[in-house]
Design an enzyme around this catalytic site. Structure first.
Site, PDB file in Angstrom:
ATOM      1  N   ASP A  27      30.029  65.538  57.991  1.00 18.25           N
ATOM      2  CA  ASP A  27      29.411  66.818  57.703  1.00 18.25           C
ATOM      3  C   ASP A  27      29.084  67.502  59.035  1.00 18.25           C
ATOM      4  OD1 ASP A  27      27.942  68.855  56.293  1.00 18.25           O
ATOM      5  OD2 ASP A  27      26.105  67.757  56.779  1.00 18.25           O
ATOM      6  N   ASP A  29      26.506  70.795  59.589  1.00 18.28           N
ATOM      7  CA  ASP A  29      25.085  71.175  59.688  1.00 18.28           C
ATOM      8  C   ASP A  29      24.188  70.036  59.217  1.00 18.28           C
ATOM      9  OD1 ASP A  29      24.894  74.377  60.152  1.00 18.28           O
ATOM     10  OD2 ASP A  29      26.682  73.873  58.994  1.00 18.28           O
ATOM     11  N   ASP A 202      23.949  64.718  55.490  1.00 22.07           N
ATOM     12  CA  ASP A 202      22.499  64.780  55.285  1.00 22.07           C
ATOM     13  C   ASP A 202      22.078  65.417  53.974  1.00 22.07           C
ATOM     14  OD1 ASP A 202      21.226  67.888  56.287  1.00 22.07           O
ATOM     15  OD2 ASP A 202      23.361  67.427  56.276  1.00 22.07           O
TER      16      ASP A 202
END
Length: 247
Positions: A27, A29, A202
């Site tokens: 991922d 961000d 996240d």
């Protein structure tokens, strides 16, 4: 982690690579860059693209970025030439040479974008228009969360689209566009075929990617303290991701 079972850190990547071929799905961000108040306000570490290309070489090309951002937006922050990528939550996929993988992603209908622009103005939230989706950000005004979610759910329901929830954001995408689909598509093609997949992310939208890795004999690594999660391991923050990846 809100009462959830504490997750251990992942084994050292170098040790994993010594045993079997592994593939990394990262991922962006909240994983490679810290979350910012606005999508355009992120601070990208120096030479991140060069460092990712070097990591990809260490993995014999088995590295892909899988992000909610469009590929065009991602490239504006981190040049992605030579790196396999999936943007718009996996809807748009391309290999390291820039060749598309799988079916072409479809943009949202014009009527949906028009409604989103009006809705964002009425709600007082930030609209992030993407190539194949759109996001309503309410980080600066968390009290707008319920209204933004209700508006997105109603709009998506009327147009047979999907809603994805994230950290202070709700997104509308084409149905079936998710990070798990991106992982499964990459695993069909060299150099990813046969590798043990690892997804590092996240946010809630990363759970699909982690689940796909679990199904393929790999695992997920959660960044931060969110729960519940299908991840097997956890890293506390972005800096720990860099340490684990030796970036």
């Amino acid at each position: 982690m809100d009462g959830a079972i504490e997750l251990p850190p992942p084994p050292p990547l170098v040790r994993l690579m010594e045993k079997r071929a592994h593939a990394l799905f990262l991922d962006f961000d909240g994983t490679l860059v810290d979350i910012a108040p606005t999508p355009g306000g992120i601070a990208v570490p120096d030479r991140l693209a060069d460092r990712l290309r070097a990591l990809s070489q260490r993995l014999d090309g088995r590295l892909a970025l899988v992000t909610g951002r469009s590929l065009e937006d991602l490239a504006g922050h981190c040049p992605i030439d030579g790196i396999a990528c999936a943007g718009s939550h996996g809807a748009a996929r391309r290999d390291a040479e820039g060749r598309p993988l799988g079916a072409a992603a479809q943009p949202l209908p014009d009527a949906v974008f028009e409604a989103l622009h009006q809705g964002a103005r009425d709600l007082g939230v930030v609209l992030e228009a993407k190539t194949h989706g759109a996001a309503l950000h309410f980080r600066s005004d968390p009290e707008r969360a319920a209204q933004a979610h209700a508006f997105a759910a109603d709009l998506a329901g009327r147009h047979a689209l999907a809603v994805k929830q994230g950290k202070a954001v709700v997104e509308i995408t084409q149905a079936g566009a998710d990070k798990g689909g991106a992982v499964r598509e990459f695993l069909k093609h060299p150099p990813f075929v046969g590798a043990v997949p690892i997804f590092v992310g996240d946010d809630v939208t990363d759970e699909d990617g982690m689940a796909a890795c679990n199904d393929a004999g790999g695992f997920g690594v959660l960044v931060g303290d969110r729960s519940p999660t299908v991840a097997r391991y956890r890293l506390p923050n972005v800096s720990s991701v860099y340490e684990w990846l030796s970036l």
